[in-house]
Design an enzyme around this catalytic site. Structure first.
Site, PDB file in Angstrom:
ATOM      1  N   SER A 132       0.846  -1.185   0.000  1.00 14.61           N
ATOM      2  CA  SER A 132       0.000   0.000   0.000  1.00 14.61           C
ATOM      3  C   SER A 132       0.882   1.237   0.000  1.00 14.61           C
ATOM      4  O   SER A 132       1.840   1.331  -0.753  1.00 14.61           O
ATOM      5  CB  SER A 132      -0.933  -0.043   1.218  1.00 14.61           C
ATOM      6  OG  SER A 132      -1.782   1.078   1.269  1.00 14.61           O
ATOM      7  N   TYR A 146      -4.498   8.970  -6.313  1.00 14.75           N
ATOM      8  CA  TYR A 146      -3.625   7.915  -5.800  1.00 14.75           C
ATOM      9  C   TYR A 146      -4.097   7.462  -4.428  1.00 14.75           C
ATOM     10  O   TYR A 146      -4.214   6.256  -4.158  1.00 14.75           O
ATOM     11  CB  TYR A 146      -2.189   8.440  -5.738  1.00 14.75           C
ATOM     12  CG  TYR A 146      -1.190   7.464  -5.175  1.00 14.75           C
ATOM     13  CD1 TYR A 146      -0.978   6.223  -5.763  1.00 14.75           C
ATOM     14  CD2 TYR A 146      -0.425   7.795  -4.057  1.00 14.75           C
ATOM     15  CE1 TYR A 146      -0.050   5.332  -5.249  1.00 14.75           C
ATOM     16  CE2 TYR A 146       0.510   6.916  -3.537  1.00 14.75           C
ATOM     17  CZ  TYR A 146       0.696   5.690  -4.138  1.00 14.75           C
ATOM     18  OH  TYR A 146       1.628   4.810  -3.630  1.00 14.75           O
ATOM     19  N   LYS A 150      -5.394   3.729  -2.995  1.00 10.17           N
ATOM     20  CA  LYS A 150      -4.743   3.041  -1.885  1.00 10.17           C
ATOM     21  C   LYS A 150      -5.666   2.931  -0.668  1.00 10.17           C
ATOM     22  O   LYS A 150      -5.601   1.948   0.076  1.00 10.17           O
ATOM     23  CB  LYS A 150      -3.443   3.756  -1.521  1.00 10.17           C
ATOM     24  CG  LYS A 150      -2.353   3.634  -2.587  1.00 10.17           C
ATOM     25  CD  LYS A 150      -1.921   2.193  -2.808  1.00 10.17           C
ATOM     26  CE  LYS A 150      -0.696   2.099  -3.715  1.00 10.17           C
ATOM     27  NZ  LYS A 150      -0.237   0.703  -3.888  1.00 10.17           N
TER      28      LYS A 150
END
Length: 277
Positions: A132, A146, A150
């Protein structure tokens, strides 16, 4: 009998380093990448199979898992390492760019996991390690897309931990900070260059670029070694621990996000991003 690990995204960065570390410790390694010709030096290592796997190509995932089983007879650990960061102003990112971010960072992980689970269930054993990011714990300007990918990976992994625990299968998360010596930054810049930015954002960008430039100097210089060490630890410690955060640069924000009040966390984040005020 040697244990076997399959790792995605091994052409550079954490993935390549993890292949070398596992191989040096006597593991069989299935080193996967989109273009296997780039992995010739890895293929020369003892007990390393380099094969194609593109997380956006489900057929290639199935073929890589089959190739690993054919070569080594068993898979014990899967490291979902392949990923990249799309950084820039959300408004300027195309629908296609956002879809690609999720295809690689989330749906690709899900497809690799789905492909390996029948084998792990049959063995009543196995470990899934998902790489991660600190950006999967806290959001930051220019990283909304992004972070979204995640954050979703973190939620998926945590929920899956419960589903698989009774079957003897562990799920683990590695949460790195910055790692300037990997290829991640180069791809991040290339992807971000395609994002269009309205002039209204220019004053903000001038300020935040300066903030990030300063934060970049604080990146952990031993990040690759520490992250790979955490991956190996997660694969071998025999625990049911879910999260590993190996780099020092993001520890203050992680601690604040998870242990302090919302007000305390927001105060700390504002101290990092003072130009936003």
């Amino acid at each position: 009998m040697s244990r076997t690990v399959l790792i995605t995204g091994t052409s550079s960065g954490f993935g390549e380093a993890a292949v070398r570390r596992f191989a040096s410790e006597g593991w069989n390694v299935v080193a996967t990448m989109r273009q296997p010709d780039a992995g010739q030096t890895l293929a020369a290592l003892e007990n390393v199979l380099v094969t194609r796997l593109d997380v956006q190509d489900r057929e290639s995932i199935e073929m890589a898992v089959t190739a690993g089983l054919d070569r080594f007879g068993r898979l014990d650990v899967v490291v979902n390492n392949a990923g990249y960061g799309l950084f820039g102003i959300f408004e300027g990112a195309s629908r296609e760019a956002i879809q690609n971010q999720f295809d690689v960072n989330l749906f690709g992980v899900m497809d690799v996991t789905r492909a390996i689970l029948p084998h792990f269930r049959a063995n009543r054993a196995g470990t899934i390690i998902n790489v991660s990011s600190g950006a999967g714990v806290f959001g930051a300007p220019m990283a909304s897309i992004y972070s979204a990918s995640k954050f979703a990976l973190e939620g998926f992994s945590e929920g899956l931990w419960y589903e698989l625990h009774s079957l003897g299968i562990d799920v683990k998360l590695i949460e790195p900070g910055g790692a300037p010596s990997t290829g991640f930054v180069a791809r991040m810049g290339a992807e971000g260059a395609a994002i269009e930015t309205a002039d209204d954002y220019r004053p903000f960008l001038d300020k935040i670029d300066a903030v990030y430039a300063g934060m970049g100097t604080a990146a952990d210089p031993d990040a690759v070694e520490k992250v790979v060490g955490a991956i190996v630890e997660a694969a071998t410690d025999g625990s049911h621990r879910l999260r590993y955060a190996p780099t020092a640069d993001i520890q203050p924000i992680l601690e604040a996000r998870r242990r302090s009040s919302e007000e305390g966390y927001q105060a700390l984040v504002r101290s990092f991003f003072v130009p936003l005020g």
